[in-house]
Design an enzyme around this catalytic site. Structure first.
Site, PDB file in Angstrom:
ATOM      1  N   ASP A  66       0.784  -1.205   0.027  1.00  0.00           N
ATOM      2  CA  ASP A  66      -0.155  -0.015   0.159  1.00  0.00           C
ATOM      3  C   ASP A  66       0.941   1.237  -0.095  1.00  0.00           C
ATOM      4  OD1 ASP A  66      -3.041   0.937   0.821  1.00  0.00           O
ATOM      5  OD2 ASP A  66      -1.785   2.353   1.638  1.00  0.00           O
ATOM      6  N   GLU A  68       1.157   5.621   0.411  1.00  0.00           N
ATOM      7  CA  GLU A  68       0.503   6.884   0.403  1.00  0.00           C
ATOM      8  C   GLU A  68       1.258   8.038  -0.384  1.00  0.00           C
ATOM      9  OE1 GLU A  68      -2.240   7.290   2.303  1.00  0.00           O
ATOM     10  OE2 GLU A  68      -2.004   5.375   3.110  1.00  0.00           O
ATOM     11  N   HIS A 207      -5.362   4.985   6.378  1.00  0.00           N
ATOM     12  CA  HIS A 207      -4.790   5.961   5.608  1.00  0.00           C
ATOM     13  C   HIS A 207      -3.406   5.941   5.742  1.00  0.00           C
ATOM     14  CE1 HIS A 207      -8.364   7.234   3.121  1.00  0.00           C
ATOM     15  NE2 HIS A 207      -8.909   7.492   4.191  1.00  0.00           N
ATOM     16  N   ASP A 212      -3.039   0.025   6.246  1.00  0.00           N
ATOM     17  CA  ASP A 212      -3.785  -0.323   5.241  1.00  0.00           C
ATOM     18  C   ASP A 212      -3.465  -1.834   4.503  1.00  0.00           C
ATOM     19  OD1 ASP A 212      -4.950   2.042   5.691  1.00  0.00           O
ATOM     20  OD2 ASP A 212      -4.946   2.988   3.972  1.00  0.00           O
TER      21      ASP A 212
END
Length: 612
Positions: A66, A68, A207, A212
């Protein structure tokens, strides 16, 4: 989650890059050359060959990743955090997590969403260092991500830009898998937070990349459990099971390119300009683009996209306006490929007749004394019978005309048991005898009294005490349906009777979403952006809002689905009433007070079905 992520680059000492090992047997760490950390799999998987694709999914090594980021474009935005979890055999065998210096400012909305600030990434490593380490950590595994196109797009773009070998030629998307495995009723949305709630995972999405990724691991395991029950056991079988992109659909991707990345409604149109399908989106471009990937498993959708010649759109202020516009467009066009909401005024009503000795009947048209709408005519007839039984209202269809009395003979008077007229008696009923019964049924319909519901629950208790359990179960289900219909009608009526209601809710950017509601219809919608005084915007919206004239019936002429959508939006946490022409209150004895009883009854009915 990836939506709206944003990132930038920075330098961090190597110790800030963390690898959590839950199985030391499987993962090793070594230092090479200049001290850069690399990750090697002690079992020696160097890459994927044909045998790997035919290996059991249980024995296949996967890395769930994952990111960001600072935004949604791999070409223009940067990564701020990478989190990854290596799994095999249902176990976690390694974790990888690091912040990344994106080398650019992090937009405030991304800081709010992720909590990652520029100070946090000031000493973080640059993407080149992190990506090389990640490639070594994941080498020999199949990459998995929730919305893999997003994550893989960023990773591939950076690998290509930095000249780093990218040995991963295949990946698995849990969004695509979820859409294939789960029904729309079970999962109307496949956002990670929604799937985490559906499967009740132990790590909740936050988030942040590692959280995540951990949540995605649990979601993946639940989804693979489902496909395993359908005979899918290897990665090759899994890829064959998943939908594939149709070249004919992919060729139409240009239809989505001009759409804004804003909330709204989209309309697929056919060769004769007819509306084929109507839908809503929080991001029009992204949602419409998904139709051209083949990720939707419904054959009807592929057929619809194959026929489409263009996509029109209506940009909306927020999701509520989009939902209402969708309902209205469905009613206006009745698109062939939509299966719901194309007849908003359809349904059945339980209506109190205007006869001298009124009774309850089922009708397509509401009156001042009615409840509904009810989707099924049999259910409507059952509710009419329950209310008549509770109040002693007549259920026979005998015409009373201008007669001064009504008489359905009871068995005690020697008459037949006439299909059970609930006003049957051993003597004629005069109007003074009968009118209190009419008042009682009116009161339960409007929520001014719940004595009739108490009478019906007493009847259930009596049946149970008499050990007439099958009759009690039928009565329980009928009473539960009655409570649900009454409660829903009374809730919507409470909203729809208000001539004007102005409501505000915070949006994700700390601005305000605004709605002007008049008699159960959305009359105006807008947004006060962060930093903009909201009240002048409210005044403008109210002045420009649609005029709504109330009609006959408890919903004042508004479609039930639109009213229900508005009611949910107005009553969800965070909504604030800015102004109202009259109080927004439920009646004191409304059926909503019995909602807990109804939920227990629903659970009791479903328990034997689940056990079976």
């Amino acid at each position: 989650m990836h939506e709206g992520h944003q990132t930038h680059r920075s330098r961090l000492p190597h110790q800030h890059l963390s690898l959590h090992r839950t199985n030391v047997r499987c993962v090793g760490i070594k230092a090479v050359g200049d001290g850069q950390l690399t990750f090697s799999d002690l079992d020696g998987d160097a890459g994927l060959d044909d045998d790997d694709f035919d290996r059991s999914l249980f024995d296949t090594t996967m890395v769930v990743v994952d990111l960001e980021t600072t935004g949604g474009s791999a070409a223009n935005d940067e990564i701020t955090e990478i989190g990854a979890v290596k799994i095999r055999g249902g176990e976690v065998i390694g974790e990888f997590a690091t912040l990344v210096d994106p080398g650019c400012p992090i937009p405030p909305k991304i800081v709010t969403l992720t909590g990652i600030t520029e100070a946090m990434v000031a000493d973080a490593p640059m993407i080149g260092e992190v990506l090389s380490s990640f490639v070594e950590f994941a080498r020999g595994a199949i990459l998995v991500a929730h919305n893999a196109r997003f994550d893989m797009g960023f990773l591939r773009h950076n690998a290509r830009a930095l000249g780093i070998e990218w040995p991963f030629h295949t990946s698995l998307c849990t969004v695509t898998l979820a859409r294939r495995v789960l029904t729309r009723d079970e999962a109307p949305s496949v956002r990670l937070s929604v799937l985490a709630d559906l499967f009740n995972v132990s790590v909740r999405p936050t988030h942040r990349a590692l959280d995540d990724a951990r949540a995605t691991v649990e979601v993946l395991h639940h989804l693979l459990e489902r496909v395993g029950n359908q005979g899918v056991g290897t990665y090759r079988e899994l890829t064959a099971y998943l939908p594939r992109t149709n070249p004919r659909l992919r060729a139409k991707r240009s239809m989505a390119q001009s759409l804004p990345a804003r909330p709204g409604v989209y309309l697929f149109r056919g060769p004769s300009d007819e509306v084929l399908y109507v839908g809503t989106a929080v991001d029009l471009r992204r949602r419409v683009s998904s139709y051209f990937t083949g990720s939707d498993p419904r054959p009807r959708m592929s057929e619809m996209v194959g026929l489409a010649t263009r996509v029109d759109h209506i940009e909306c202020a927020h999701g509520l306006e989009a939902g209402v516009r969708e309902l209205r467009l469905l009613a206006a066009h009745a698109p062939a490929y939509n299966r719901r909401s194309t007849q908003p005024h359809r349904g059945w009503w339980v209506v109190l007749t205007g006869e001298r000795f009124p009774r309850l009947k089922v009708s397509r048209t509401p009156t001042e004394d009615s409840i509904g709408p009810i989707g099924n005519r049999t259910t409507a007839a059952t509710i009419a019978d329950m209310l008549a039984a509770a109040t002693g209202l007549r259920s026979c269809t005998t015409r009373s005309g201008s007669a001064s009395h009504h008489w359905c003979r009871s068995e005690a008077a020697g008459g037949p048991r006439i299909g059970g007229c609930h006003a049957a008696s051993d003597r004629p009923l005069t109007l003074p005898d009968y009118l209190p019964r009419v008042s009682a049924v009116r009161d339960v319909m409007t929520g001014d009294s719940d004595v009739a519901l108490a009478t019906l629950t007493d009847r259930l208790t009596h049946l149970s005490e008499m050990q007439m359990f099958e009759s009690a179960a039928r009565h329980r289900d009928r009473l539960s349906a009655t409570i649900d219909v009454l409660a829903r009608c009374q809730r919507l009526s409470a909203l729809n009777r208000i001539a004007e209601l102005v409501v505000a809710r915070r949006d994700e950017q700390h601005g305000w979403e605004l709605a002007v509601i008049r008699h159960g219809r959305l009359a105006g919608a807008g947004v006060a952006r962060r930093g903009v005084p909201p009240m002048p915007v409210v005044d403008t919206l109210v002045a420009a809002a649609e005029t709504v004239l109330p009609d006959v019936g408890p919903l004042f002429g508004a479609p039930a689905e639109e009213s229900a959508l508005l009611y949910r939006w107005v009553t969800e946490p965070g909504a604030r009433i800015v102004g109202a022409s009259e109080p927004f209150v439920l009646p004191g004895a409304c059926a909503q007070r019995w909602s807990a009883w109804s939920r227990v009854a629903h659970d009791a009915r479903e328990s034997p079905r689940r056990a079976g």
